[in-house]
Design a protein around this motif. Sequence first.
Motif, PDB file in Angstrom:
ATOM      1  N   PHE A  76      -4.883  -3.847   1.736  1.00  0.00           N
ATOM      2  CA  PHE A  76      -3.705  -4.476   1.157  1.00  0.00           C
ATOM      3  C   PHE A  76      -2.940  -5.322   2.174  1.00  0.00           C
ATOM      4  O   PHE A  76      -2.192  -6.219   1.783  1.00  0.00           O
ATOM      5  N   TYR A 128       0.819  -1.215   0.000  1.00  0.00           N
ATOM      6  CA  TYR A 128       0.000   0.000   0.000  1.00  0.00           C
ATOM      7  C   TYR A 128       0.849   1.260   0.000  1.00  0.00           C
ATOM      8  O   TYR A 128       0.388   2.336  -0.395  1.00  0.00           O
ATOM      9  N   SER A 177      -6.975   1.969   2.227  1.00  0.00           N
ATOM     10  CA  SER A 177      -6.296   1.018   1.337  1.00  0.00           C
ATOM     11  C   SER A 177      -5.231   0.214   2.068  1.00  0.00           C
ATOM     12  O   SER A 177      -4.969  -0.938   1.702  1.00  0.00           O
ATOM     13  N   ASP A 178      -4.598   0.816   3.097  1.00  0.00           N
ATOM     14  CA  ASP A 178      -3.560   0.086   3.809  1.00  0.00           C
ATOM     15  C   ASP A 178      -4.128  -1.157   4.483  1.00  0.00           C
ATOM     16  O   ASP A 178      -3.509  -2.224   4.463  1.00  0.00           O
ATOM     17  N   LEU A 181      -3.459  -9.053   1.827  1.00  0.00           N
ATOM     18  CA  LEU A 181      -2.943  -9.791   0.673  1.00  0.00           C
ATOM     19  C   LEU A 181      -2.150 -11.050   1.043  1.00  0.00           C
ATOM     20  O   LEU A 181      -2.322 -12.080   0.392  1.00  0.00           O
TER      21      LEU A 181
END
Length: 342
Positions: A304, A290, A300-301, A307
């Motif tokens: 991600f 991210y 978004s952090d 993942l």
Amino acid sequence: MSGFLSFISSLSTTLAFSITFGTVILFGALGEILTEKGGNLNLGVPGIMYIGAIASLAGALWYEKLGLAAALGGFYPVSCVIVCLIFAFGASMLAGLVYAFLTITLRTNQNVTGLTLTIFGTGIANYFGGSLGSVGTVRAAVTSDAMKAYIKPLVIWLDGLTDKMNLGSLIFRHGFMVYFGILLAIALWYFLSKTRTGLSLRAVGENTATADAAGLNINKYKYLSTCIGAGISGLGGCFYVMEYIDGLWETSATIESLGWLAVALVIFATWKPMRCIWGAYLFGLLSWFYFLIPGLFKGSDKIFQMLPYLFTLLVLILVSLRRKPEDQPPASLGKAYFREER
């Protein structure tokens, strides 16, 4: 052009963080692989890494503040490193011994015992970590520099090559434990694949009853693999506090998160130490991905950071579909052994 240079700078920073995070995960995963090859599923890896982290800080405090350095005639970085590693490895082995006694001798449920160890390790480490604040930091910069002391001659020798390749600190300027982790993975692969003791340990994990009938000392193999594996996992916590946060303590759950990633990496690497090397750095990269796309969308952090776990789920699905014998976990993993039922 400025945007491209900014992206390159972000990429370099991300890769540097990835290597550091990957090394923490690598130690945790290698220790768990050794444990699981003996048939024990230790979900206490996050707690053990916490114990290794706080024990290394306690070792540094004892060395720098409580007289050991003075007794040795002054502060020596190498001595400080050795003390930190001994404390981290020893305390983590002790935690592994508690787990081994409960699950091997008393035959308690391995999942419950491991989760209890994680809760205990996290709690006791944060309790004593908070107490360290009352006596100040543990000469963080000196301790962190000490972790890099062993590779300074190598760095000087490779400076010219580093400049020519324009790789900077990406390859040659990490703490020595980054390279030690890679060598440890290779050594563990050799031990499990090429030595008689390693093959015997794998036999214990695959079919405990058959290994017992063949005359192997089941308890010895299980105890040693569990305790030494816990010691190796604890080195991940030591590396995190001494290298990544410069000898300080933090109350966030970062070590716990990395511990669970280490458990996930064992599955991702299909119980193979050599796969752990690139898998650990991939997990580290995914954890910091991210950073390359700041502001893509709010939160978004957090998205991600999922993942690595999504990749692990994908690997589990692929392994289940292919069902290759060499990619399966040890057959006796997580099962208590009752000799009278053999």
